[in-house]
Design an enzyme around this catalytic site. Structure first.
Site, mmCIF file in Angstrom:
data_model
loop_
_atom_site.group_PDB
_atom_site.id
_atom_site.type_symbol
_atom_site.label_atom_id
_atom_site.label_comp_id
_atom_site.label_asym_id
_atom_site.label_seq_id
_atom_site.Cartn_x
_atom_site.Cartn_y
_atom_site.Cartn_z
ATOM 1 N N LYS A 165 0.861 -1.181 0.000
ATOM 2 C CA LYS A 165 0.000 0.000 0.000
ATOM 3 C C LYS A 165 0.903 1.238 0.000
ATOM 4 O O LYS A 165 1.991 1.212 0.593
ATOM 5 C CB LYS A 165 -0.888 -0.043 1.254
ATOM 6 C CG LYS A 165 -1.942 1.052 1.326
ATOM 7 C CD LYS A 165 -2.862 0.832 2.530
ATOM 8 C CE LYS A 165 -3.900 1.922 2.672
ATOM 9 N NZ LYS A 165 -4.851 1.670 3.782
ATOM 10 N N SER A 219 -10.119 -0.580 6.692
ATOM 11 C CA SER A 219 -9.486 -0.408 5.375
ATOM 12 C C SER A 219 -8.809 -1.632 4.775
ATOM 13 O O SER A 219 -8.422 -1.600 3.615
ATOM 14 C CB SER A 219 -8.474 0.720 5.440
ATOM 15 O OG SER A 219 -9.158 1.934 5.303
ATOM 16 N N SER A 269 -9.737 1.899 2.557
ATOM 17 C CA SER A 269 -8.813 2.688 1.776
ATOM 18 C C SER A 269 -7.762 1.849 1.035
ATOM 19 O O SER A 269 -7.123 2.355 0.111
ATOM 20 C CB SER A 269 -8.104 3.684 2.689
ATOM 21 O OG SER A 269 -7.300 3.002 3.629
#
Ligand code: GLN
Length: 473
Positions: free
Chosen positions: A79, A178, A154
């Site tokens: 990420k 997330s 996210s």
């Protein structure tokens, strides 16, 4: 070289690499090819690292000299909020557009030492604030299952990377859901780990008392393998729990799972999601689990508590982006102008909204009414959960109250998007682990997930139940 990426797991890849059926370079190339084919449509990766082949060569050498482990040569997506020395990490924000990491995050260092191969950095909501990856400063990511829909967020890019076979596994971060929500939306497994088990060092902070890193994978077994590597003490993270203190209260499984009925059927839950959840309960019963109703009357207050505590921590954490030390820097006559212009130009709307909210709840006169009250609610929720865990091994709920939505459908009304976190934020508020496992599809073919939550440090319970469940779906 034709490798069946769709059905590949860490163990299968390891066996093939060990047997010399293909090399680490072949495997990395197979994933790079998929990324090349799909990324322009889906926008999953913001960057493919230039040194993938060099990493692959180092990993291949570990097979030659006999030091290879299960993670050696395994292609991993990161990420965009995880520091990998010498590489950009932007948290999908303009303010960090050209920021290059000067050191490795704890998790990156742990995986690097095992010879994992980092393919690139994935798109996310700006500073991890959102549930759809639409708040990224670098465009939306499309859901590989159906590109008209959001991938969740996210960690939407990390979920989509695994779902499109553009990485064998990925890492996400979870502050309020997330990892689990995008895993559910993309039809994969996502594990939010117990607070304090996985290092937060070198992870760009959102809410420090809530943030945790965890695996996003196709199978529960892969999540377990990856977790076992990153589940390690790190002196660089002051909240990292020393290994000897990572003790679970669960010794043997009662094979009893709790369902907080009233909480599950809160207003506004999608009917297909509810139906799927009831079917999941039946499946677990058939697998020999006793499913009992439990009362968790405080769990519904997790969401309001989260939307006080999280912005408070966001407003303090993001104060460091001032145009002086990191990233973007705008010109200004006075110091204050530099701050204001940099932050005005560098932060997107959702980030600014949360900084304002956080500064408000922490301000003199409101601190007791909001922040202190939310902290008390947090304690009460944790205590109530701990009581219920004396009776059951785990708690199940749907992961998300809705199906994946279409782009733009939720972004006009931030509160409707916040409601998508209703089932997931509780685990962050209490610090306990929770996993989302695929539980089927809606009539329109959109993935649905089942969330299993266990007591502190009882990730093994999640793996056991998750594997049993996975076989039945
Ligand atoms: N959707 C939640 C939020 O917007 C969770 C974000 C997260 O876990 N990073 O705050």
């Amino acid at each position: 070289m034709n490798i069946d990426l769709k059905n590949l797991t860490i163990e299968k890849a390891h066996d093939s690499l060990k047997a010399g059926e293909y090399t680490v370079l072949d495997l990395a190339n197979a994933y790079l090819k998929v990324i090349k084919e799909k990324n322009s449509e889906l926008n999953v990766y913001l960057e493919v690292y230039v040194d993938v082949m060099a990493q692959a060569e180092r990993a291949q050498a570990m097979f030659t000299d006999g030091s290879a482990t299960l993670m050696t040569g395994i292609p991993v997506a990161l990420k965009d909020n995880m520091l990998f020395e010498g590489h950009v990490a932007s948290a999908s924000s303009k303010i960090l557009e050209n920021y290059k990491a000067t050191y490795d995050a704890g998790v990156v260092a742990q995986l690097k030492s095992q010879g994992a191969v980092f393919l690139g950095r994935t798109n996310m909501d700006e500073f991890a604030m959102g549930s759809s990856t639409e708040s990224s400063a670098y465009g939306i990511t499309r859901n590989p299952i159906n590109p008209d829909y959001v991938p969740g967020g996210s960690s939407g890019g990390s979920a989509a990377a695994v779902a499109m076979n553009g990485a064998l596994v990925s890492l996400g971060s979870d502050t309020g859901g997330s990892i689990r929500e995008p895993a559910s939306f993309c039809g994969i497994v996502g594990l939010k780990t117990t607070y304090g088990t996985v290092s937060r060092s070198g992870i760009i902070s959102m809410g420090s008392s809530l943030d945790q890193v965890g695996p996003m994978t196709k199978t529960v077994a892969d999540a377990e393998i990856l977790f076992n590597v990153i589940n390690a003490y790190d002196a660089m993270d002051s909240t990292s729990v020393p290994t000897g203190k990572r003790v679970s209260t669960t010794t043997t499984l009662k094979k009893r799972i709790g369902v907080p009925r009233a909480f599950v059927s809160t207003e506004g839950v999608n009917q297909e999601v509810l139906k799927n959840f009831e079917e999941s309960c039946e499946k677990l019963k058939n697998a020999g689990y006793e499913i009992v109703d439990v009362s968790l009357s405080l769990l519904k207050y997790s969401l309001p508590a989260y939307y006080i505590i999280m912005p408070a921590e966001v407003s303090s954490n993001l104060a460091r982006y001032d145009g002086i030390r990191y990233g973007l820097s705008s010109e200004g006559d006075k110091l204050f102008d530099v701050y204001a212009k940099t932050r005005g130009a560098g932060f997107g709307k959702e980030v600014r909204r949360r900084i304002l909210l956080g500064a408000y709840v922490l301000s003199h006169g409101y601190y007791d009414a909001y922040y202190n009250k939310a902290v008390k609610v947090r304690d009460a929720i944790r205590n109530e959960l701990q009581e219920v865990f004396k009776e059951v091994d785990a708690i199940i709920t749907p992961t998300v109250p809705t199906l994946p939505w279409k782009f733009g459908e939720m972004s006009k009304d931030p509160v409707s998007m916040y409601l998508a976190d209703i089932y997931t934020v509780g685990a962050n508020i209490a610090g306990v682990p929770a996993i989302s496992v695929p539980s089927g599809f809606s009539e329109s073919g959109l993935p649905i997930g089942l969330q299993i939550t266990a007591p502190h440090f009882a990730e093994n319970t999640l793996f056991t139940i998750g594997k049993d469940f996975e076989k039945l779906v």
